[in-house]
Design an enzyme around this catalytic site. Sequence first.
Site, short mmCIF file in Angstrom:
data_model
loop_
_atom_site.label_atom_id
_atom_site.label_comp_id
_atom_site.label_asym_id
_atom_site.label_seq_id
_atom_site.Cartn_x
_atom_site.Cartn_y
_atom_site.Cartn_z
CG HIS A 48 22.90 -66.80 -7.26
ND1 HIS A 48 23.88 -67.75 -6.66
CD2 HIS A 48 23.10 -65.69 -6.56
CE1 HIS A 48 24.70 -66.98 -6.07
NE2 HIS A 48 24.23 -65.75 -5.87
CG HIS A 49 21.04 -71.78 -13.44
ND1 HIS A 49 20.06 -72.17 -13.72
CD2 HIS A 49 21.61 -71.83 -14.64
CE1 HIS A 49 19.68 -72.81 -14.84
NE2 HIS A 49 20.87 -72.26 -15.72
CE1 TYR A 50 14.68 -72.36 -14.86
CE2 TYR A 50 15.93 -70.95 -15.92
CZ TYR A 50 15.06 -71.83 -16.07
OH TYR A 50 14.92 -72.60 -17.13
#
Lengths: 404, 411
Positions: free
Chosen positions: A231-233
Amino acid sequence: MTQKHILDGYKIIDFTQYLAGPSATRLMAEMGADIIKVEIAPHGDPSRAFPYRKNKRSAYFIQQNRGKKSLCLDVKNEKSKAVLTELIKQCDVLIENFAPGVIGRLGFDWETVHKLNPKLVMCSMSAFGQTGPLSHLPGFDYIAQAYSGVTSVIGEPDKPPSLPMLGIGDVTTGVHACGALGYALLDVYRTGEGQLLDISLLDCYFHQHEVNVQAYSASKGKVVPRRSGPHHYAVAPTGIFQGPEGYIMILALVHQWPVLCKAMGREDMTKSAKFGTNDARLENLQELIGIIEGWLQSFDSDEAAIKALQDVRVPVAPILTIPQAVAHPHHRARGTIRTISDRMLGEFDIPGVPLRYSNFPDLLPLEAPFLGEQNREILGDWLGYSGEQIDAMESEGILVNARH
Amino acid sequence: MKPKHVMDGYRVLDITQYLAGPAATNLMVQMGADVTKVEIGPHGDPIRTFPYAVDIPGSKDKRSAYFIQQNRGKKSLCLDPKTAEGLAIIKELIKQSDVFIENFAPGVVGRLGLSWDVVKELNPNIIMCSISAFGQEGPLAAYPGFDYIAQAYAAVTDLIGEKDSPPSLPMLAFGDVGTGVHAMTAIGYALLDRERNDNGGQLLDISLLDTYIHHHEVGVQIYSATKGAIVPHRNGSQHTAVAPTGIFKSKDSHLIILALLHQWPVLCKTMEREDMIDDPRFKDNDARIKNLPEMIIAIEDWLQSQDSDAAALAKLEAARVPCAPILTVPEAMEHPHMIARKTIRTVTDPIMGEFQIPGMPLRFSKYEVDENIEIPALGQHNEEILTTRLNYTADQIEALKNSKILFQKAV
């Protein structure tokens, strides 16, 4: 005679090996350029040994070198230097990807070649660039990737970084070089004068940071880019979710968030305190992932879940494997995946040509050369060497050829 | 007069938004092109709010470093293209431009009244470049797509991450930027074709999916040429096809080491493990791939025996074995090499102040990088473009503003 493609009539002398350089001239071959691939005797381009190989013929080599003419010679021999000097006088482009300094030691630094041929465009490709403290170090794709901060942001947060199983940096550096060469040729057309291009893996990797550099710098270090697994930060939801069968990529930015909520029957989340903004969603990411994955499990198949999101235009994709991508009807319909035929290996698939021109809709029929296959053609037809002269150079081991 | 850069005098009409399109025209601006960024009113390019962004005191607007990075040096014309007046302005500008570039979903530009047929009728010499996720036709063409969506369809995502875990998402949109580079490249050659071959304009169809697939140097051919005997898969921090090529646990952290072909004996000597050079378990690439866990142990044992990562790197570098520390983004930005080469460069914005962005990756010996490129406010150049290029009067422009066809903001 009809023009076969944009670079029809352009002559390129190509000293490159491995991947980054050959990727640049691969695109130029597809655009119709005449490319002399100078290979260093006796083995030629080291990528001729790269997998997959059968009977010493490499599919890896074929993919990158179709349509080029192979001239294999002992580059340190004076007779070879005379051949190369004459070719440089006739060419429009010289491209090389040796470690910085090597091309100069071969006798073909920019000052020399610019004098030999003022219209020549020279492109030097390297891992770290022609100048700077790291420039002398040997480097390949992953080495420059590690120095660019890219490797550090790929993988699970509590594990070592993951190595992407493809040469992103090498290929993109080839495309950057190909692009710069196009504009430099346009400049030759307008001004009559060539120039030197300095293209590096490190610059090209850095160039791909769309968020990380500015976000860290402009936030004065408050935002620290980091790897965060599936998942993107910095944006949510943007990541890889467990579907009923496999993994599914879902991305819902700005105006897509309410649409996703509605699709899940969770309009209550659209503006809720926990999920109403990107910042809130990042703070409650685990809960958000749980809700989305719970909803995905209500479908019988990944296909059904993907279709439900496609129908409302939320960006979604199955995570295809190579076998699935190679067989996908869209990839086939567009020639994104393309079947070629080789004299030794027969038919197999390679990536298609990503530059599509309406004036040149047809792909050129190209063959990957055997080692030194065009030695005679180049010395004879281009430079006027006699059969005896060429025979003599062959028997002295200055010219080399092999059927693989 | 000496041109200031290779695209001096070329006019680009840029109706792109988000990242892939603006990345293409970002490079073109830096090559001296005159780029008019057409933004759709009232808000303009959606990335004007993308992180990192700061709130502007006394207004609902934001200033985004993300936007600034991609849009320096462009002229902003913000209008409503769905009005007859807005469309007329775009059409007049098409007549005066060398390049028209868009990255709407396929079909949208046609519905706006700006399909290739219309555009080439207006200007037979124009290069039109359409950028999309999946290309202009084919079964997936109609679906919305961003970087990671095309990445998943291209079998790139599947090859990144731990073998037994979900794939990992790379924290950078290399597909969008790569697609911008492909588009910029194709446009350069189309301009060359127009000037040199007198072929007029043409349409370019550039996609994220093509771009991502183009990066597979091994995956596609190895699966296909082996008739499926080799199926590429993600493998954590070690490469599946060549060894040693991977990330190794070192004294202080992790290091990347890569020793192909002739570098293998050199690595063995550096580790004082000459016995491994001809050891049947390690003597060639196939053997090393088969005995990967043992090879990793040997390399990591050596790394652990060194005083520090710096000491290990110094020995490997002295022997010219390709190796690297795995720098974080902050470490990379502070590295003396990046600073010396301006691989990282500092820009100044009136609202954000000074900050850093990636430098210009295309280096031309004849032309300097322009250090003083400004960042447009939304619609900042409405009046300039309409007055100087299309001869609109002040009254006409005022009327367009009042009827909400032209838009302007301070940021």
